[in-house]
Design a protein around this motif. Structure first.
Motif, PDB file in Angstrom:
ATOM      1  N   HIS A 286       0.871  -1.263  -0.179  1.00  0.00           N
ATOM      2  CA  HIS A 286       0.130  -0.091   0.083  1.00  0.00           C
ATOM      3  C   HIS A 286       1.085   1.070  -0.353  1.00  0.00           C
ATOM      4  O   HIS A 286       1.663   1.786   0.798  1.00  0.00           O
ATOM      5  CB  HIS A 286      -0.825  -0.209   1.292  1.00  0.00           C
ATOM      6  N   ALA A 287       1.101   1.361  -1.037  1.00  0.00           N
ATOM      7  CA  ALA A 287       2.056   2.954  -1.225  1.00  0.00           C
ATOM      8  C   ALA A 287       2.830   2.585  -1.817  1.00  0.00           C
ATOM      9  O   ALA A 287       4.290   1.490  -1.147  1.00  0.00           O
ATOM     10  CB  ALA A 287       2.365   4.037  -0.563  1.00  0.00           C
ATOM     11  N   TYR A 288       3.490   2.666  -2.899  1.00  0.00           N
ATOM     12  CA  TYR A 288       4.926   2.489  -3.769  1.00  0.00           C
ATOM     13  C   TYR A 288       6.007   3.085  -4.299  1.00  0.00           C
ATOM     14  O   TYR A 288       5.682   3.239  -5.506  1.00  0.00           O
ATOM     15  CB  TYR A 288       4.087   1.886  -5.776  1.00  0.00           C
ATOM     16  N   GLY A 289       6.146   3.192  -3.322  1.00  0.00           N
ATOM     17  CA  GLY A 289       7.222   4.583  -3.014  1.00  0.00           C
ATOM     18  C   GLY A 289       8.769   3.994  -2.763  1.00  0.00           C
ATOM     19  O   GLY A 289       8.949   2.629  -3.777  1.00  0.00           O
ATOM     20  N   ASN A 290       8.933   4.064  -2.490  1.00  0.00           N
ATOM     21  CA  ASN A 290      11.221   4.028  -2.475  1.00  0.00           C
ATOM     22  C   ASN A 290      10.593   2.535  -1.425  1.00  0.00           C
ATOM     23  O   ASN A 290      11.609   2.162  -2.351  1.00  0.00           O
ATOM     24  CB  ASN A 290      11.987   4.783  -1.753  1.00  0.00           C
ATOM     25  N   VAL A 291       9.997   2.882  -0.782  1.00  0.00           N
ATOM     26  CA  VAL A 291      10.262   1.726   0.607  1.00  0.00           C
ATOM     27  C   VAL A 291       9.239   0.327  -0.071  1.00  0.00           C
ATOM     28  O   VAL A 291       9.642  -0.547  -0.434  1.00  0.00           O
ATOM     29  CB  VAL A 291       9.320   2.033   1.839  1.00  0.00           C
ATOM     30  N   GLY A 292       8.433   0.842  -0.754  1.00  0.00           N
ATOM     31  CA  GLY A 292       7.806   0.083  -1.246  1.00  0.00           C
ATOM     32  C   GLY A 292       8.282  -0.575  -2.620  1.00  0.00           C
ATOM     33  O   GLY A 292       8.200  -2.186  -2.756  1.00  0.00           O
ATOM     34  N   ARG A 293       8.668  -0.102  -3.490  1.00  0.00           N
ATOM     35  CA  ARG A 293       9.731  -0.439  -4.556  1.00  0.00           C
ATOM     36  C   ARG A 293      10.478  -1.337  -3.827  1.00  0.00           C
ATOM     37  O   ARG A 293      10.840  -2.914  -4.809  1.00  0.00           O
ATOM     38  CB  ARG A 293      10.137   0.055  -5.292  1.00  0.00           C
ATOM     39  N   ASN A 294      11.375  -1.262  -2.836  1.00  0.00           N
ATOM     40  CA  ASN A 294      12.095  -2.239  -2.102  1.00  0.00           C
ATOM     41  C   ASN A 294      11.733  -3.151  -1.530  1.00  0.00           C
ATOM     42  O   ASN A 294      11.608  -4.694  -1.828  1.00  0.00           O
ATOM     43  CB  ASN A 294      13.070  -1.299  -0.731  1.00  0.00           C
ATOM     44  N   VAL A 295      10.139  -3.295  -1.114  1.00  0.00           N
ATOM     45  CA  VAL A 295       9.477  -4.265  -0.643  1.00  0.00           C
ATOM     46  C   VAL A 295       9.523  -5.974  -1.477  1.00  0.00           C
ATOM     47  O   VAL A 295       9.332  -7.145  -0.978  1.00  0.00           O
ATOM     48  CB  VAL A 295       8.756  -3.578   0.828  1.00  0.00           C
ATOM     49  N   ALA A 296       8.857  -5.107  -2.688  1.00  0.00           N
ATOM     50  CA  ALA A 296       8.487  -5.666  -3.459  1.00  0.00           C
ATOM     51  C   ALA A 296      10.018  -6.723  -4.474  1.00  0.00           C
ATOM     52  O   ALA A 296       9.367  -7.759  -4.770  1.00  0.00           O
ATOM     53  CB  ALA A 296       7.771  -5.140  -4.996  1.00  0.00           C
ATOM     54  N   ARG A 297      10.564  -5.772  -4.278  1.00  0.00           N
ATOM     55  CA  ARG A 297      11.738  -6.827  -4.717  1.00  0.00           C
ATOM     56  C   ARG A 297      12.239  -7.853  -3.743  1.00  0.00           C
ATOM     57  O   ARG A 297      12.571  -8.608  -4.805  1.00  0.00           O
ATOM     58  CB  ARG A 297      13.008  -5.322  -4.679  1.00  0.00           C
ATOM     59  N   VAL A 298      12.416  -7.136  -2.526  1.00  0.00           N
ATOM     60  CA  VAL A 298      12.710  -8.691  -1.671  1.00  0.00           C
ATOM     61  C   VAL A 298      11.408  -9.302  -1.716  1.00  0.00           C
ATOM     62  O   VAL A 298      12.030 -10.841  -1.387  1.00  0.00           O
ATOM     63  CB  VAL A 298      12.584  -8.012  -0.664  1.00  0.00           C
ATOM     64  N   ALA A 299      10.712  -9.655  -1.335  1.00  0.00           N
ATOM     65  CA  ALA A 299       9.126  -9.930  -1.665  1.00  0.00           C
ATOM     66  C   ALA A 299       9.332 -11.066  -3.018  1.00  0.00           C
ATOM     67  O   ALA A 299       9.118 -13.153  -2.310  1.00  0.00           O
ATOM     68  CB  ALA A 299       7.572  -9.087  -1.529  1.00  0.00           C
ATOM     69  N   LYS A 300       9.617 -11.061  -3.843  1.00  0.00           N
ATOM     70  CA  LYS A 300       9.450 -11.571  -5.441  1.00  0.00           C
ATOM     71  C   LYS A 300      10.800 -12.880  -4.760  1.00  0.00           C
ATOM     72  O   LYS A 300      10.849 -14.171  -5.398  1.00  0.00           O
ATOM     73  CB  LYS A 300      10.127 -10.861  -6.454  1.00  0.00           C
ATOM     74  N   GLY A 301      11.758 -12.589  -4.084  1.00  0.00           N
ATOM     75  CA  GLY A 301      12.664 -13.450  -3.897  1.00  0.00           C
ATOM     76  C   GLY A 301      12.285 -14.865  -3.382  1.00  0.00           C
ATOM     77  O   GLY A 301      12.973 -15.654  -2.823  1.00  0.00           O
ATOM     78  N   PHE A 302      11.506 -13.820  -1.900  1.00  0.00           N
ATOM     79  CA  PHE A 302      10.978 -15.263  -0.693  1.00  0.00           C
ATOM     80  C   PHE A 302       9.854 -15.564  -2.171  1.00  0.00           C
ATOM     81  O   PHE A 302       8.985 -16.708  -1.040  1.00  0.00           O
ATOM     82  CB  PHE A 302      10.003 -14.542   0.193  1.00  0.00           C
TER      83      PHE A 302
END
Length: 306
Positions: A138-154
């Motif tokens: 919820h909110a795709y800023g700098n933190v959100g984009r990094n969360v997406a990057r790491v989560a895809k690794g999971f």
């Protein structure tokens, strides 16, 4: 020119050394106010400061009134709701943040807290895995984009909603964009919250939004406590024994959450999203560089007030 670093929670020494190098190389004086315990100490320190670097420290109208020589305040971090922007504008003071510098640190914490929660807080009991789960950002800023990057690794299936970020930008990162917050929460078993605290968002995470999350739902908050309607979240968790709330910002009702929802609730004792050596260094040095750029060249790239 005098640059004050005013930090109730100090930067790491290596970050202070980096800040000092930037400031003194520009010919300015660096002054430190660290671990202060009273606002009066801050009011005294700002009297002759031309620039201030802060972290979560409060810069309100009283501080700005005392800072007669102040030209710029830089919040080392993304959020800046600890600065009274209207009062700063009235005092002709530029306010900046340092977007992106803490983003990876916050993202890693968010995923770490998800693992901690799905493994039942490392209690020794059998838990579940993140792989294959639907994660909503919820909110795709700098933190959100990094969360997406790491989560895809999971191996998570990642969705995002951001009212201000175009769908094509989100989907370019291999993330599924949804059209509303309601759709995001209905779709995803885990939601990672990254919205700022504004007049529009305060108390917006409420019963109506959360009630339709899938079975085994988890809300992870590394953003701001003010966006949570705590009374309605408590009611929801009373109604839904499958719902977990994990937060890096201790709620006002922390004692009630902890007493009622043992095994489904966790809060860090103090906000720690940006508490890494790397984030300290990145944000502190960026703040120093922005001050030098503003004082020498009038650069206002990251200005957040009008």
């Amino acid at each position: 020119m005098k640059v004050l670093v005013a930090t109730e929670k100090p930067f790491a020494k290596v970050a202070v050394d980096g800040i000092r190098k930037e400031i003194e190389a520009a010919g300015y004086e660096l002054v430190l106010l660290e671990k202060y315990t009273d606002k009066a100490q801050l009011l005294d320190a700002v009297k002759d400061a031309n620039a201030i670097i802060i972290r979560s420290d409060i810069v309100d109208a009283e501080v700005l009134d005392a800072a007669k020589e102040l030209k710029i305040v830089v919040r080392a971090g993304a959020g800046y709701d600890n600065v009274d922007l209207a009062a700063a504008t009235a005092h002709n003071v530029c306010v900046m943040n340092t977007p992106g510098q803490n983003s990876n640190a916050v993202a890693e914490l968010a995923l770490g807290m998800m693992v901690y929660a799905v493994r039942n807080f490392y209690s020794g009991t059998s838990g579940t895995e993140l792989m294959g789960k639907k994660l909503g950002i919820h909110a795709y800023g700098n933190v959100g984009r990094n969360v997406a990057r790491v989560a895809k690794g999971f191996g998570m299936e990642v969705y995002a909603y951001d009212a201000f970020c175009p769908k094509e930008v989100i989907e370019k990162d291999g993330v599924k964009a949804v059209g509303s917050a309601e759709e995001l929460y209905k779709t995803c078993q885990v939601v990672s919250l990254h919205i700022p605290a504004t007049a529009e968002t305060k108390n917006s995470i409420n019963y109506a939004l959360l009630k339709d999350m899938p079975k085994g739902a988890m809300l992870v908050n590394t953003a701001r406590k003010e966006v949570i309607n705590e009374a309605e979240l408590i009611k929801l968790m009373e109604d839904r024994a499958d719902f977990k709330y994990i937060t890096d910002i201790m709620p006002a009702a922390n004692a009630e959450f902890a007493e009622k929802f043992a095994g489904r609730y966790f809060s860090t004792p103090k906000k720690m999203g940006a508490q890494t050596a790397e984030a300290n260094i990145n944000a502190g040095i960026a703040a120093a560089q922005q001050i030098v750029g503003f004082l020498k060249d009038g650069c206002e790239k990251f200005r957040v007030n009008k």
